[in-house]
Design a protein around this motif. Structure first.
Motif, mmCIF file in Angstrom:
data_model
loop_
_atom_site.group_PDB
_atom_site.id
_atom_site.type_symbol
_atom_site.label_atom_id
_atom_site.label_comp_id
_atom_site.label_asym_id
_atom_site.label_seq_id
_atom_site.Cartn_x
_atom_site.Cartn_y
_atom_site.Cartn_z
ATOM 1 N N GLU A 198 -47.322 -36.866 29.359
ATOM 2 C CA GLU A 198 -47.343 -35.410 29.211
ATOM 3 C C GLU A 198 -46.134 -34.730 29.822
ATOM 4 O OE1 GLU A 198 -51.017 -34.029 30.803
ATOM 5 O OE2 GLU A 198 -52.262 -35.027 29.302
ATOM 6 N N HIS A 199 -45.523 -35.318 30.843
ATOM 7 C CA HIS A 199 -44.446 -34.634 31.563
ATOM 8 C C HIS A 199 -43.168 -35.465 31.550
ATOM 9 C CE1 HIS A 199 -47.305 -31.674 33.027
ATOM 10 N NE2 HIS A 199 -48.089 -32.656 33.414
ATOM 11 N N GLY A 200 -42.027 -34.755 31.592
ATOM 12 C CA GLY A 200 -40.740 -35.426 31.702
ATOM 13 C C GLY A 200 -40.473 -36.438 30.605
ATOM 14 N N TYR A 201 -40.899 -36.109 29.382
ATOM 15 C CA TYR A 201 -40.698 -36.988 28.213
ATOM 16 C C TYR A 201 -41.458 -38.311 28.333
ATOM 17 C CZ TYR A 201 -36.634 -33.905 27.461
ATOM 18 O OH TYR A 201 -35.811 -32.826 27.302
ATOM 19 N N GLY A 202 -42.366 -38.414 29.296
ATOM 20 C CA GLY A 202 -43.074 -39.673 29.462
ATOM 21 C C GLY A 202 -42.159 -40.826 29.803
ATOM 22 N N GLN A 203 -41.047 -40.517 30.465
ATOM 23 C CA GLN A 203 -40.091 -41.596 30.763
ATOM 24 C C GLN A 203 -40.542 -42.445 31.936
ATOM 25 O OE1 GLN A 203 -36.221 -40.388 32.463
ATOM 26 N NE2 GLN A 203 -36.951 -38.287 32.451
ATOM 27 N N PHE A 204 -41.348 -41.896 32.841
ATOM 28 C CA PHE A 204 -41.841 -42.601 34.024
ATOM 29 C C PHE A 204 -43.356 -42.691 33.884
ATOM 30 C CE2 PHE A 204 -43.119 -42.004 38.670
ATOM 31 C CZ PHE A 204 -42.960 -43.339 38.988
ATOM 32 N N CYS A 205 -43.856 -43.870 33.439
ATOM 33 C CA CYS A 205 -45.287 -43.942 33.149
ATOM 34 C C CYS A 205 -45.737 -45.393 32.968
ATOM 35 C CB CYS A 205 -45.618 -43.148 31.878
ATOM 36 S SG CYS A 205 -44.932 -43.868 30.357
ATOM 37 N N TYR A 206 -47.060 -45.554 32.925
ATOM 38 C CA TYR A 206 -47.669 -46.818 32.511
ATOM 39 C C TYR A 206 -48.652 -46.480 31.396
ATOM 40 C CZ TYR A 206 -50.274 -51.189 32.533
ATOM 41 O OH TYR A 206 -50.870 -52.368 32.152
ATOM 42 N N VAL A 207 -48.254 -46.761 30.176
ATOM 43 C CA VAL A 207 -49.041 -46.385 29.000
ATOM 44 C C VAL A 207 -49.025 -47.544 27.999
ATOM 45 C CG1 VAL A 207 -49.171 -44.821 27.020
ATOM 46 C CG2 VAL A 207 -48.605 -43.914 29.273
ATOM 47 N N ASP A 208 -50.202 -47.879 27.490
ATOM 48 C CA ASP A 208 -50.329 -48.919 26.454
ATOM 49 C C ASP A 208 -49.669 -50.238 26.860
ATOM 50 O OD1 ASP A 208 -51.695 -47.123 24.866
ATOM 51 O OD2 ASP A 208 -49.898 -46.483 23.788
ATOM 52 N N GLY A 209 -49.817 -50.576 28.134
ATOM 53 C CA GLY A 209 -49.293 -51.849 28.606
ATOM 54 C C GLY A 209 -47.811 -51.887 28.872
ATOM 55 N N VAL A 210 -47.134 -50.732 28.774
ATOM 56 C CA VAL A 210 -45.693 -50.641 29.052
ATOM 57 C C VAL A 210 -45.491 -49.873 30.354
ATOM 58 C CG1 VAL A 210 -43.471 -49.746 28.284
ATOM 59 C CG2 VAL A 210 -45.056 -50.761 26.629
ATOM 60 N N LEU A 211 -44.850 -50.507 31.326
ATOM 61 C CA LEU A 211 -44.548 -49.881 32.610
ATOM 62 C C LEU A 211 -43.066 -49.521 32.639
ATOM 63 C CD1 LEU A 211 -45.339 -49.111 35.525
ATOM 64 C CD2 LEU A 211 -44.831 -51.479 36.189
#
Length: 375
Positions: free
Chosen positions: A40-53
């Motif tokens: 949701e924030h910062g283009y989702g550049q820093f995240c853990y989503v759908d198995g991608v860290l």
């Protein structure tokens, strides 16, 4: 005692004695970071989503010391988040054995541990950041461009997209190395992530949005060419991406047009010029949204940031190229890289290089495109 600033996001460490020029200081800092599970924030550049860290900018970074002193500020939720100097990185990462890891720099050693983890050591040349992206799902395809290995990290369902993006990145690396100057690192990684941006640049590593991997050409190819160009304009030649975003973003966007011109021909490049630069800027003028390009990210709305910095800003470089001709324009680019490699450029230092190479004043065209707006 350290002093916390900028809502706790910056830590100032008072020294008992000033550090002299050429002096050394070792700072050890233990920290933990919570990784968001949304985009949701910062283009989702820093995240853990759908198995991608995805772990960009996750560690404390010494800010640039420039004419403002220690240049530390909170960036907006859009645009680039970090303005940094170059460093040499030595990174040790312990992760599960099955984790496929893409990083800035190069892998130099790997040790399996008794608990089923692996400790990998990475080292880099001069880089402005160190990014890591990992997933147990990633597959990898590789190709060589000169002495550089280009790696495409993609999800299994996107095999064709993973092969296409590898080709785009290899072609871009060849074009920019010939036009601007050689790419300096042993590797370039292109990584599929769930970012909401089209793509994002890091030294020696770019990410491209997962949603484009089912496409052929179009913005998928443009985004890859754009992010690859950032290895020159941001990676090697630094600038204040928060307060002077046009200096790297506009030049990078125009460099993507050079890629299309060299790879697909002038007719395709003319289409790119119209679609991504001229038409958006005409729309900005018609809607009375034209603005001065030379402003901080925070001065623009998220929508106008793209229109003005990426489209109108790129048209400045197109106008400059038309004004001085191809031979002089590309000599300006090569000289700009040569004089600012691993340093921090400013709009004034870019203009100084351009005028020196061109042998004449370019302030008129600079004022028209960068410092003025039609109202």
């Amino acid at each position: 005692e350290p002093v916390y600033e900028l809502s706790g996001s910056a830590m100032r460490i008072p020294l008992a004695e000033p550090l002299p020029p050429g002096g050394r200081l070792e700072i050890a800092l233990d920290f933990r970071v919570s990784v968001p599970r949304t985009i949701e924030h910062g283009y989702g550049q820093f995240c853990y989503v759908d198995g991608v860290l995805a772990l960009p900018n996750f560690y404390p970074l010494v800010p640039v010391y420039d004419d403002e002193g220690w240049n530390a500020e909170l960036a907006p939720d859009y645009g680039d988040a970090v303005y940094s100097d170059v460093s040499l990185y030595l990174v040790r990462l312990t992760a599960p054995k099955g984790m496929v890891v893409a990083t800035s720099g190069s892998l130099v050693s790997e040790v399996e541990n008794a608990d089923g983890t692996v400790t990998r050591t990475y080292a880099s040349g001069p880089m402005r950041d160190f990014c890591m992206v990992m997933s147990e799902k990633y597959e990898v395809a590789s190709a060589a461009v000169g002495q550089t290995t280009v790696n495409s990290y993609y999800l299994p369902s996107d095999w064709e997209g993973g092969q296409r993006v590898l080709r785009y990145a290899c072609d871009a690396l060849r074009v920019y190395s010939r036009r601007f100057g050689l790419y300096p690192y042993a590797e370039l990684d292109v990584v599929e992530t769930p970012t909401t941006a089209g793509g994002i640049e890091y030294p020696g590593l770019i990410v491209v949005a997962q949603r484009y991997y089912g496409r052929k050409g179009g913005f998928f190819e443009f985004a890859t060419a754009h992010e690859t160009a950032h290895q020159w304009w941001y990676g090697m030649v630094g600038s204040d991406q928060v307060d002077e975003p046009w200096l790297d973003e506009a030049l990078t966007n125009y460099s993507a047009l050079i890629y299309f011109e060299d790879v697909h021909g002038k007719e395709t490049a003319e289409t790119i010029l119209e679609r991504y630069f001229e038409e958006p800027y005409r729309r900005a003028i018609e809607e009375k949204r034209d603005a001065v390009v030379a402003q901080p990210v925070a001065a623009f709305s998220p929508e106008d940031y793209g229109l003005i910095v990426y489209a109108k800003g790129a048209l400045f470089f197109h106008a400059l190229r038309q004004e001085v001709g191809d031979e002089v324009y590309f000599e300006i680019m090569r000289r700009y890289l040569e004089e600012h490699k691993y340093r921090i450029a400013t709009p004034e230092s870019f203009l100084a290089v351009a005028e020196e190479v061109a042998g004449r004043s370019l302030k008129g065209i600079y004022r028209r495109w960068i410092l003025s707006a039609k109202r």
